[in-house]
Design a protein around this motif. Structure first.
Motif, PDB file in Angstrom:
ATOM      1  N   SER A 222       0.843  -1.193   0.000  1.00  0.00           N
ATOM      2  CA  SER A 222       0.000   0.000   0.000  1.00  0.00           C
ATOM      3  C   SER A 222       0.879   1.245   0.000  1.00  0.00           C
ATOM      4  CB  SER A 222      -0.922  -0.005   1.217  1.00  0.00           C
ATOM      5  OG  SER A 222      -0.178  -0.073   2.413  1.00  0.00           O
ATOM      6  N   ALA A 223       0.344   2.351  -0.499  1.00  0.00           N
ATOM      7  CA  ALA A 223       1.135   3.569  -0.704  1.00  0.00           C
ATOM      8  C   ALA A 223       1.776   4.066   0.578  1.00  0.00           C
ATOM      9  CB  ALA A 223       0.246   4.662  -1.306  1.00  0.00           C
ATOM     10  N   ALA A 224       1.100   3.897   1.707  1.00  0.00           N
ATOM     11  CA  ALA A 224       1.639   4.388   2.972  1.00  0.00           C
ATOM     12  C   ALA A 224       2.935   3.694   3.368  1.00  0.00           C
ATOM     13  CB  ALA A 224       0.600   4.215   4.086  1.00  0.00           C
ATOM     14  N   LYS A 225       3.214   2.541   2.782  1.00  0.00           N
ATOM     15  CA  LYS A 225       4.415   1.778   3.143  1.00  0.00           C
ATOM     16  C   LYS A 225       5.564   1.968   2.154  1.00  0.00           C
ATOM     17  CE  LYS A 225       1.541  -1.820   5.279  1.00  0.00           C
ATOM     18  NZ  LYS A 225       1.176  -3.263   5.262  1.00  0.00           N
ATOM     19  N   HIS A 226       5.331   2.739   1.095  1.00  0.00           N
ATOM     20  CA  HIS A 226       6.327   2.836   0.027  1.00  0.00           C
ATOM     21  C   HIS A 226       7.647   3.435   0.498  1.00  0.00           C
ATOM     22  CE1 HIS A 226       3.558   2.371  -3.722  1.00  0.00           C
ATOM     23  NE2 HIS A 226       3.475   1.357  -2.890  1.00  0.00           N
ATOM     24  N   LEU A 377      -1.501  -4.218   8.361  1.00  0.00           N
ATOM     25  CA  LEU A 377      -1.004  -2.940   8.862  1.00  0.00           C
ATOM     26  C   LEU A 377       0.484  -3.000   9.176  1.00  0.00           C
ATOM     27  CD1 LEU A 377      -3.918  -2.050  11.324  1.00  0.00           C
ATOM     28  CD2 LEU A 377      -3.562  -1.173   9.006  1.00  0.00           C
ATOM     29  N   ASN A 378       1.019  -4.210   9.281  1.00  0.00           N
ATOM     30  CA  ASN A 378       2.410  -4.362   9.719  1.00  0.00           C
ATOM     31  C   ASN A 378       3.397  -4.053   8.602  1.00  0.00           C
ATOM     32  OD1 ASN A 378       1.276  -6.974   8.694  1.00  0.00           O
ATOM     33  ND2 ASN A 378       3.417  -7.619   8.870  1.00  0.00           N
ATOM     34  N   ILE A 379       4.536  -3.525   9.009  1.00  0.00           N
ATOM     35  CA  ILE A 379       5.694  -3.368   8.127  1.00  0.00           C
ATOM     36  C   ILE A 379       6.823  -4.140   8.795  1.00  0.00           C
ATOM     37  CG2 ILE A 379       7.264  -1.772   6.968  1.00  0.00           C
ATOM     38  CD1 ILE A 379       5.196   0.404   7.245  1.00  0.00           C
ATOM     39  N   GLY A 380       7.006  -5.382   8.386  1.00  0.00           N
ATOM     40  CA  GLY A 380       7.975  -6.230   9.059  1.00  0.00           C
ATOM     41  C   GLY A 380       7.275  -7.236   9.955  1.00  0.00           C
ATOM     42  N   LYS A 381       7.976  -7.665  10.983  1.00  0.00           N
ATOM     43  CA  LYS A 381       7.544  -8.796  11.802  1.00  0.00           C
ATOM     44  C   LYS A 381       6.736  -8.378  13.019  1.00  0.00           C
ATOM     45  CE  LYS A 381       8.048 -13.335  12.381  1.00  0.00           C
ATOM     46  NZ  LYS A 381       7.796 -14.337  11.343  1.00  0.00           N
ATOM     47  N   VAL A 382       5.671  -9.124  13.285  1.00  0.00           N
ATOM     48  CA  VAL A 382       4.899  -8.969  14.518  1.00  0.00           C
ATOM     49  C   VAL A 382       5.390 -10.022  15.507  1.00  0.00           C
ATOM     50  CG1 VAL A 382       2.615  -9.043  15.574  1.00  0.00           C
ATOM     51  CG2 VAL A 382       2.902  -8.081  13.271  1.00  0.00           C
ATOM     52  N   SER A 398       7.483   0.027  15.795  1.00  0.00           N
ATOM     53  CA  SER A 398       8.498   0.882  15.203  1.00  0.00           C
ATOM     54  C   SER A 398       7.923   2.269  14.982  1.00  0.00           C
ATOM     55  CB  SER A 398       8.953   0.285  13.868  1.00  0.00           C
ATOM     56  OG  SER A 398       7.864   0.191  12.982  1.00  0.00           O
ATOM     57  N   PRO A 399       8.747   3.321  15.018  1.00  0.00           N
ATOM     58  CA  PRO A 399       8.247   4.691  14.837  1.00  0.00           C
ATOM     59  C   PRO A 399       7.468   4.870  13.550  1.00  0.00           C
ATOM     60  CG  PRO A 399      10.513   4.716  15.598  1.00  0.00           C
ATOM     61  CD  PRO A 399      10.195   3.281  15.282  1.00  0.00           C
ATOM     62  N   GLU A 400       7.933   4.219  12.457  1.00  0.00           N
ATOM     63  CA  GLU A 400       7.271   4.395  11.176  1.00  0.00           C
ATOM     64  C   GLU A 400       5.873   3.811  11.177  1.00  0.00           C
ATOM     65  OE1 GLU A 400      10.130   3.062  11.727  1.00  0.00           O
ATOM     66  OE2 GLU A 400      11.711   3.893  10.456  1.00  0.00           O
ATOM     67  N   ALA A 401       5.654   2.812  12.047  1.00  0.00           N
ATOM     68  CA  ALA A 401       4.361   2.133  12.045  1.00  0.00           C
ATOM     69  C   ALA A 401       3.398   2.684  13.078  1.00  0.00           C
ATOM     70  CB  ALA A 401       4.575   0.638  12.296  1.00  0.00           C
ATOM     71  N   GLU A 402       3.847   3.626  13.924  1.00  0.00           N
ATOM     72  CA  GLU A 402       3.017   4.070  15.029  1.00  0.00           C
ATOM     73  C   GLU A 402       1.719   4.714  14.569  1.00  0.00           C
ATOM     74  OE1 GLU A 402       5.383   6.545  17.492  1.00  0.00           O
ATOM     75  OE2 GLU A 402       6.379   4.873  18.490  1.00  0.00           O
ATOM     76  N   ASP A 403       1.760   5.438  13.444  1.00  0.00           N
ATOM     77  CA  ASP A 403       0.533   6.083  12.999  1.00  0.00           C
ATOM     78  C   ASP A 403      -0.528   5.061  12.617  1.00  0.00           C
ATOM     79  OD1 ASP A 403       2.097   5.247  10.900  1.00  0.00           O
ATOM     80  OD2 ASP A 403       1.333   6.785   9.523  1.00  0.00           O
ATOM     81  N   LYS A 404      -0.094   3.902  12.071  1.00  0.00           N
ATOM     82  CA  LYS A 404      -1.047   2.858  11.738  1.00  0.00           C
ATOM     83  C   LYS A 404      -1.421   2.046  12.962  1.00  0.00           C
ATOM     84  CE  LYS A 404       0.520   2.238   7.009  1.00  0.00           C
ATOM     85  NZ  LYS A 404       1.559   3.238   7.085  1.00  0.00           N
ATOM     86  N   ALA A 405      -0.524   1.996  13.943  1.00  0.00           N
ATOM     87  CA  ALA A 405      -0.773   1.180  15.125  1.00  0.00           C
ATOM     88  C   ALA A 405      -1.808   1.804  16.044  1.00  0.00           C
ATOM     89  CB  ALA A 405       0.531   0.978  15.901  1.00  0.00           C
ATOM     90  N   ASP A 406      -1.958   3.134  15.998  1.00  0.00           N
ATOM     91  CA  ASP A 406      -2.836   3.809  16.951  1.00  0.00           C
ATOM     92  C   ASP A 406      -4.243   3.241  16.963  1.00  0.00           C
ATOM     93  OD1 ASP A 406      -0.828   5.399  17.815  1.00  0.00           O
ATOM     94  OD2 ASP A 406      -1.361   7.140  16.562  1.00  0.00           O
ATOM     95  N   LYS A 407      -4.804   3.018  15.770  1.00  0.00           N
ATOM     96  CA  LYS A 407      -6.201   2.592  15.742  1.00  0.00           C
ATOM     97  C   LYS A 407      -6.382   1.158  16.229  1.00  0.00           C
ATOM     98  CE  LYS A 407      -6.008   1.650  10.752  1.00  0.00           C
ATOM     99  NZ  LYS A 407      -6.617   2.012   9.463  1.00  0.00           N
ATOM    100  N   THR A 408      -5.309   0.328  16.158  1.00  0.00           N
ATOM    101  CA  THR A 408      -5.429  -1.018  16.698  1.00  0.00           C
ATOM    102  C   THR A 408      -5.039  -1.070  18.168  1.00  0.00           C
ATOM    103  OG1 THR A 408      -3.201  -1.530  15.910  1.00  0.00           O
ATOM    104  CG2 THR A 408      -5.049  -2.140  14.500  1.00  0.00           C
ATOM    105  N   GLU A 409      -4.055  -0.250  18.562  1.00  0.00           N
ATOM    106  CA  GLU A 409      -3.626  -0.244  19.955  1.00  0.00           C
ATOM    107  C   GLU A 409      -4.728   0.264  20.875  1.00  0.00           C
ATOM    108  OE1 GLU A 409      -0.116   2.075  19.923  1.00  0.00           O
ATOM    109  OE2 GLU A 409       1.153   0.488  19.150  1.00  0.00           O
TER     110      GLU A 409
END
Length: 430
Positions: A222-226, A377-382, A398-409
């Motif tokens: 997805s574009a957010a991970k490019h 939503l992951n970028i790399g390993k869970v 990871s810092p790069e993933a925090e914006d996507k993690a908020d809605k699941t956390e």
């Protein structure tokens, strides 16, 4: 895969308090401590936390059980490992739906990879000692905080490697390495299409491609991970959600690519075959298109298999192309595993590969961990952590993933809250 819905076991209340439970969930051979034949008065007991698949279905079918066990009895050639971190793989999402044939029937302790510290060694174990930090590999049974395994299924970790990295390395990097170097024979100047380039295998394959000069990597995400996957080595990122990746590859490389790594199946396998250059290799190693929701989707399965590639050997001869299949669980050559792990650990020591940790969840949060991977939503390993969750502690990401993690956390349950209460959320169709 069966075309029928597997019957679900009766829902079990999540157990987050200690209880005496003599029946152990079946798992991989010798992955769970065995009780010695001695009187209760002579036994030294301890608690063990394990994630058990209780039936097929949604996230709530994986239960945390805390049990009282007697002191493990080591057999010759075995080691006792205190597990510090475990890897979550797409295979476990399939297994929860009853779509992974190598996992024994529920109830069963899941988990194929982990890392930890050796606490005891059995007779005839010469190359491992108490205190060694090791990676552990098994077909199942590693999602618990104490495991008994054959010593030859452990690999000593480099000093600089964290437990999270150790748990993230085996399945993804063995898969990527064997596909690229044992099957595709990747060489300088070649081009590779990597689907799900931000996933565990995708990140591993991208890093391994960087060990060979002048390899061009096309990666779908997805574009957010490019930005992240480009930093990791992807030459040409493609947003599969908004663009036709076949057209995008052809714009850049009209002849196509030399290697396609396909974890999707169905119509994507046909597209991958069409993208191959003459002398190219398509490697199918999954059927992610079958998984569209928490529970088994018979329509998605039927669609995937209906659209799967079917081709005659004569057509392959005329096209000068190769099609391969890869499944790490069916590799029976233990020495191949040992040699490849040695190669991977050396590459880690050289700084050429490094597992990317997306996020870490405690065992109590396994539903949230699975949901994060399921919704891609992951970028790399869970990573899953056996250590009990502390009050108000959130999953580490990871810092790069925090914006996507908020809605699941925000939906992570409080400590000791029943996993059976985990809300079922419809996953994104991709």
């Amino acid at each position: 895969m069966s075309g029928e819905e597997a019957p679900e076991a009766p829902a079990q209340q999540q157990q987050t308090e200690q209880e005496k439970q003599p029946d152990e969930p079946p798992a991989a051979a010798s992955d769970a401590p065995q009780e010695p034949a001695s009187s209760p008065a002579e036994e030294e007991v301890f608690s063990c936390r394990a994630l058990v698949l209780t039936g097929y279905g949604g996230y709530d079918k994986v239960k945390l059980q805390v049990k009282t066990r007697s002191k493990p009895q080591l057999q010759a050639g075995e080691v006792l490992v205190r597990v510090k971190a475990c890897g979550l793989n797409f295979a476990e999402l399939l297994a929860r739906q009853g779509l992974y044939e190598l996992l024994p029937s529920p109830p069963v302790t899941m988990g194929m990879e982990g890392s930890g510290v050796i606490e005891a060694v059995g007779e005839d174990v010469k190359n491992r000692k108490v205190g060694d930090r090791v990676i552990v590999l098994s077909r199942s049974g590693l999602w618990q905080d104490v495991v008994l395994v054959p010593a030859d299924q452990t690999f000593v970790m480099p000093e600089s490697m964290s437990f999270e990295e150790g748990a993230a390395l085996p399945v993804n990097y063995l898969t990527a390495y064997m596909m690229l170097f044992e099957m595709a024979n990747i060489r300088p100047g070649k081009s590779v299409l990597i689907h799900m380039a931000a996933g565990g295998v995708g990140v591993a394959a991208t890093q391994l491609c960087q060990t060979v000069p002048d390899v061009t990597v096309f990666g779908t995400a997805s574009a957010a991970k490019h930005e992240t996957i480009v930093q990791g080595g992807v030459t040409h990122p493609i947003d599969y959600r908004t663009k036709d990746y076949v057209e995008e590859v052809r714009k850049i490389s009209p002849m196509g690519v030399d290697v396609v790594l396909d974890p999707l199946g169905g119509s994507d396998t046909q597209k991958g075959y069409g993208l191959l250059k003459p002398m190219g290799t398509l490697i199918v190693f999954g059927a992610a298109n079958c998984v569209t929701g928490q529970k088994k989707n018979l329509l998605a399965m039927a669609k995937t298999w209906y659209n799967q590639l079917s081709i005659s050997t004569q057509k392959l001869m005329q096209a000068n192309k190769a099609i391969c299949g890869f499944h790490l669980g069916y590799i029976s050559d233990d020495q191949l595993i040992v040699r490849t792990m040695a190669t991977l650990l050396e590459l880690y020591n050289q700084g050429k590969i490094k597992p990317r940790i997306d996020s870490s969840y405690h065992f109590e949060e396994v539903g949230d961990a699975m949901k994060r991977m399921h919704e891609r939503l992951n970028i790399g390993k869970v990573i899953l952590l056996p250590e009990p969750k502390k009050e108000e502690e959130k999953p580490k990401s990871s810092p790069e993933a925090e914006d996507k993690a908020d809605k699941t956390e925000a939906r992570v349950s409080e400590e000791k809250k029943e996993e059976g209460n985990t809300q079922e959320v419809k996953a994104e169709g991709d």
